[in-house]
Design an enzyme around this catalytic site. Structure first.
Site, mmCIF file in Angstrom:
data_model
loop_
_atom_site.group_PDB
_atom_site.id
_atom_site.type_symbol
_atom_site.label_atom_id
_atom_site.label_comp_id
_atom_site.label_asym_id
_atom_site.label_seq_id
_atom_site.Cartn_x
_atom_site.Cartn_y
_atom_site.Cartn_z
ATOM 1 C CE LYS A 289 -33.901 -31.858 39.149
ATOM 2 N NZ LYS A 289 -33.159 -31.606 38.829
ATOM 3 C CD GLU A 361 -34.737 -35.835 33.811
ATOM 4 O OE1 GLU A 361 -33.520 -35.548 34.768
ATOM 5 O OE2 GLU A 361 -35.684 -35.124 34.346
ATOM 6 N NE ARG A 363 -28.639 -33.678 29.635
ATOM 7 C CZ ARG A 363 -27.879 -33.070 29.976
ATOM 8 N NH1 ARG A 363 -26.728 -33.592 29.429
ATOM 9 N NH2 ARG A 363 -28.351 -32.400 30.443
#
Ligand code: BES
Ligand code: ZN
Ligand code: ZN
Length: 510
Positions: A289, A361, A363
């Site tokens: 990110k 991640e 899910r």
């Protein structure tokens, strides 16, 4: 590292017991909160004459209007009550649990700022054509506890201006029958939300997957009917949780699969299953990110915190239901052992998943959790997760998204959201969205093939792991944490605890 002092029962519990005050005793209460509607010019009935006259005079003067969220302080002369908090409720016809809670939050914060020792709600003045007194009891009590919460675990010194004072709560009214259980319920639910907030607020280095497991075990010790079991990395790998393992494998702090059981319902009744996303820190992994606001990814276990909070509340209330809970907990970090984009993993369901983005991640870990709970043949599955940034595009920070494979379940959760003051708004799950989940190399990819509808595609992915069981998904990425507001302090909100408890209480009534 020094073990954190882990509390099941937070200091907030020192507010109990809530006092119930007959109207005649009102003039002896230290701080009294009175609700005033903008379009009801009569002073609330039952007030001491002098107060009613003063309120009339100030309304006439125009200094007090009953405008929504206006809080004015009055200082009655003589002995007895030190101060009145006059709380604007807006228009009667537009009153709802959300507005009431915001007003209540502002009043509590005002009382705290004034260093009040006790705040007595004049309950009937907060009720009205749209709000029953018993619902006001719930909202005023719950908000009284939520609004006082501050996360202070990591501060060794508190500057004077950050010191807050616990304000005791009391409820005054002429007919108080039935109030005690309602207040007690609201109190336990709000304290459990605060418990979830403390877990969620803990920094990533102070709440690792193993610490979530520790928290679950502590709940198990605190409540005899609540059982917690934990599978470690080796065990969950052996069991076949390849998706959860892949998310956790890049971290030096291994993933765990936490299981909670609270079986207090009818012996043969199918349980309700809850699953909570427990990413203790989400860096994005190899698909890392951007730096801005990445610190907020410590909140990526807010779904897990909510599930623990719900179990705490259900057990403390001795709710007659069967509950099973699963928390897949992992830290999503990049390293030489991290999952790569393009990796294919075999989930517990047997379906292979192509990891197109290591930042999707949540899910992945939930896929294994959802499959895992199917062994209990649950009547319903509800998962709670900070799953997608896209939910903020859809709903901002005002509501969580609710999606699922059964309309009535989605509607029930929406209604529980209305009543609990935690809004949940439905998004559709249509074939057009399911079609976006096509992988060239595996059974399913972990992200959609086209941009857009990120929240729905996330849910469509999860749906593949519930095997037709009635299931709903709460995406709390927009509501799990935020800036300071009328009710919450900056940080975690405990999103999901109140809503799901409202739904469970309704289910337990049937
Ligand atoms: N934990 C994030 C979602 C999130 C974003 C929570 C902002 C709170 C605030 C989640 O794991 C994530 O990164 N999701 C991706 C999915 C995408 C890669 C398909 C997202 O939402 O961008
Ligand atoms: Zn992510
Ligand atoms: Zn995440």
């Amino acid at each position: 590292m020094k073990e954190l002092n882990f509390t099941i029962f937070m200091q907030e519990e020192s507010f109990v017991p809530i006092r119930f005050i007959p109207m005649a005793k009102l003039p002896q209460c230290e701080t009294v909160a009175v609700g005033l509607y903008a379009d009801d010019k009569a002073a609330p009935p039952g007030l001491p004459k002098a107060w009613a006259e003063e309120i009339r005079r100030l309304r006439k003067l125009g200094d007090i209007t009953g405008r929504l969220e206006e809080v004015s302080v009055l200082y009655p002369a003589g002995q007895g009550t030190s101060r009145l908090l006059l709380c604007g409720l807006g228009e009667q016809a537009k009153a709802d649990p959300h507005r009431l809670r915001r007003v209540a939050g502002r009043a509590v914060k005002k009382a705290q700022a004034l260093k009040a020792k006790e705040l007595t709600w004049l309950v009937d003045s907060f009720a009205g054509p749209m709000i029953k007194p018993i619902d006001a009891v719930q909202a005023l009590t719950g908000t009284g506890i939520l609004a006082q919460y501050q996360y202070r675990e990591c501060k060794t010194q508190l500057p004077a201006e950050e010191q807050t004072y616990a304000v005791r709560l009391a409820l005054a009214g002429s007919k108080t029958q039935g109030w005690q259980p309602a207040a007690r319920t609201a109190e336990i639910v709000a304290e459990s939300a605060n418990y979830a907030r403390t877990l969620a607020n803990r920094p990533g280095n102070r709440l690792l997957p193993a610490d979530l497991a520790q928290a679950a075990r502590a709940l198990g010790r605190a409540f005899p009917k609540l059982k917690a079991t934990v599978r470690n990395f080796a065990q969950l790998k052996r069991a076949g949780c390849g998706a959860l393992a892949a998310v956790g494998q890049g971290s030096a702090h291994p993933p765990v699969l936490i299981e909670l059981r609270y079986l207090a319902g009818r012996k043969n009744a199918r349980p309700i299953a809850l699953a909570g996303k427990g990413i203790t820190f989400d860096s994005g992994g190899i698909d890392i990110k951007p730096a801005a606001n990445m610190e907020n990814m410590k909140f990526d276990m807010s779904g897990a915190a909510a599930v623990l909070g719900i179990f705490r509340a259900a057990a403390a209330l001795r709710l007659p239901v069967n509950l099973v809970g699963v928390v897949p907990a992992a830290e999503n970090l990049p390293s030489g052992s991290a999952a790569r984009p393009g990796d294919v993993v075999t989930s517990l369901s047997g379906q292979t998943i192509e990891i197109l983005n290591t930042d999707a991640e949540g899910r992945l870990v939930l896929a294994d959790a959802l499959t895992y709970v199917l062994r209990y043949k649950p009547a319903y599955i509800v998962d709670i997760a900070t799953l997608t940034g896209a939910v903020v595009m859809a709903l901002g920070h005002a509501a969580m998204a609710v999606l699922g494979n059964q309309e009535t379940l989605v509607a029930e959760l929406g209604l529980a959201g209305e009543r609990s003051g935690e809004r949940a708004w439905p998004l559709p799950l249509w074939d057009e969205y399911r079609e976006l989940l096509k992988s060239e190399v595996a059974d399913v990819p972990n992200m959609g093939s086209k941009p857009g509808a990120g929240t729905i595609v996330g849910a469509a992915f999860l749906e593949k792991f519930v095997g037709g069981t009635p299931w709903a998904h709460l995406d709390i990425a927009g509501t799990a944490y935020g800036e300071a507001g009328p009710i919450y302090a900056k940080g975690a909100t405990g999103a999901g605890v109140r809503l799901v408890m409202e739904w469970l209480l309704e289910k337990a009534r049937k």
